[in-house]
Motif scaffolding. Structure first.
Motif, short mmCIF file in Angstrom:
data_model
loop_
_atom_site.label_atom_id
_atom_site.label_comp_id
_atom_site.label_asym_id
_atom_site.label_seq_id
_atom_site.Cartn_x
_atom_site.Cartn_y
_atom_site.Cartn_z
N GLN A 1 -10.46 -11.03 5.51
CA GLN A 1 -9.83 -10.02 6.34
C GLN A 1 -8.49 -10.53 6.86
N ASP A 2 -7.53 -9.61 7.04
CA ASP A 2 -6.25 -10.02 7.60
C ASP A 2 -6.33 -10.09 9.13
N GLN B 1 -5.52 -8.07 11.33
CA GLN B 1 -5.98 -6.82 11.93
C GLN B 1 -7.44 -6.52 11.60
N ARG B 2 -8.09 -7.49 10.97
CA ARG B 2 -9.50 -7.39 10.55
C ARG B 2 -9.70 -6.29 9.51
N THR B 3 -8.66 -6.05 8.72
CA THR B 3 -8.77 -5.13 7.59
C THR B 3 -9.25 -5.91 6.37
N PRO B 4 -10.34 -5.50 5.72
CA PRO B 4 -10.81 -6.20 4.52
C PRO B 4 -9.75 -6.14 3.42
N ARG B 5 -9.45 -7.29 2.81
CA ARG B 5 -8.42 -7.34 1.79
C ARG B 5 -8.96 -7.79 0.43
N ASP C 1 -7.55 1.92 -2.53
CA ASP C 1 -8.27 0.97 -1.68
C ASP C 1 -9.43 1.68 -0.99
N ARG D 1 0.50 5.50 0.61
CA ARG D 1 -0.29 6.69 0.89
C ARG D 1 0.33 7.91 0.24
N HIS E 1 0.84 -1.19 0.00
CA HIS E 1 0.00 0.00 0.00
C HIS E 1 0.88 1.25 0.00
N PHE F 1 -11.11 1.02 1.57
CA PHE F 1 -11.14 0.95 3.03
C PHE F 1 -10.06 1.84 3.65
N SER F 2 -8.82 1.68 3.21
CA SER F 2 -7.71 2.44 3.81
C SER F 2 -7.44 3.75 3.10
#
Length: 257
Positions: free
Chosen positions: A214-215, A217-221, A64, A33, A31, A66-67
């Motif tokens: 989700q990984d 860290q419960r981040t949707p991937r 992304d 930023r 990722h 989400f992030s």
């Protein structure tokens, strides 16, 4: 062995140079930023944002949902450069896709959200004579697919509304969801039952079950989709397939960095 890095061109184009530096950065990290891009290539945040926006326009990166970070886009996928060998969700997911396809007997896809669309990243086809084919590389409206609904259900409400500011939606078949109100009801159901369904909303007589990946860290991937002719998706089959898909998604998530 002597390093043979080509020397700089006589008349370098700074904007092209910076854009290519950003693509090189995406070989080293999953990722990126705007602030990281700005610092890495030594330009203002506004310049980094414009460079990333142009790369996004041409499909080399995507944002992304989400992030809000930038990741490798479908154009890089097409060139065979996509998302980093050891950090690539596809590489981690592939053995689980194969196992899930054997377990269910149906076609399994790995899918990512790209704005209001979903991108089909990888596939293991069913061995059955009558089956859903490989859709790798295809973009479809997220609200018409089970994996897309699973991914949309994980979005914060403000991000969902930003993606769908208007009530009317364009469908692919007569069964497709065509209003934001109905889509909101659908994603609430997805959150409640843990998986999404699609019965003839992308193609007539084709159905699928979609689950979120989700990984740690419960981040949707990404998401998994198990697709089959609707005639094979009985209530009993849906329950069994959904349970198998949820196990596979959890197992994939456990392997992600």
């Amino acid at each position: 062995m002597k390093n043979t890095i080509p020397k700089s061109p006589t008349y370098p184009i700074e904007s092209v140079d910076n854009a290519l530096k950003l693509l090189h950065l995406l070989r080293e990290r999953s990722h990126l930023r705007v602030s990281e891009a700005s610092n890495a290539i030594g330009v203002a945040r506004s310049t980094a944002h414009r460079l990333l926006a142009m790369l996004q326009h041409h499909g080399f990166v995507r944002q992304d949902p989400f992030s809000r970070a930038y990741v490798a886009g479908p154009a890089l996928l097409d060139f065979g450069l996509a998302i980093l060998r050891d950090r690539d969700v596809r590489a981690h997911a592939r053995p689980f896709l194969e196992k899930l396809s054997r377990e269910t007997g149906e076609t399994v896809h790995l899918i990512a959200l790209q704005g209001r669309d979903v991108l089909f990243l990888d596939c293991v086809e069913s061995a059955k004579a009558v089956r859903v084919g490989n859709r790798t590389g295809l973009l479809l409206p997220a609200h018409c697919t089970s994996a897309g609904k699973a991914l949309l259900a994980a979005l914060p409400p403000e991000r969902f509304r930003a993606l769908y500011p208007h009530e009317r939606l364009v469908g692919l078949t007569r069964r497709s969801i065509k209003t934001r109100t109905r889509l909101e009801r659908e994603v609430r159901l997805v959150r409640k039952q843990g998986y999404a369904t699609n019965f003839g909303e992308t193609e007539e007589d084709i159905g699928s079950i979609g689950v979120l990946i989700q990984d740690a860290q419960r981040t949707p991937r990404a998401a998994l989709s198990i697709a089959a002719p609707t005639s094979r998706l009985t209530d009993k089959a849906i329950s069994a397939v959904a349970k198998a898909a949820l196990r596979a998604a959890a197992a994939i998530g456990d392997t992600l960095p």
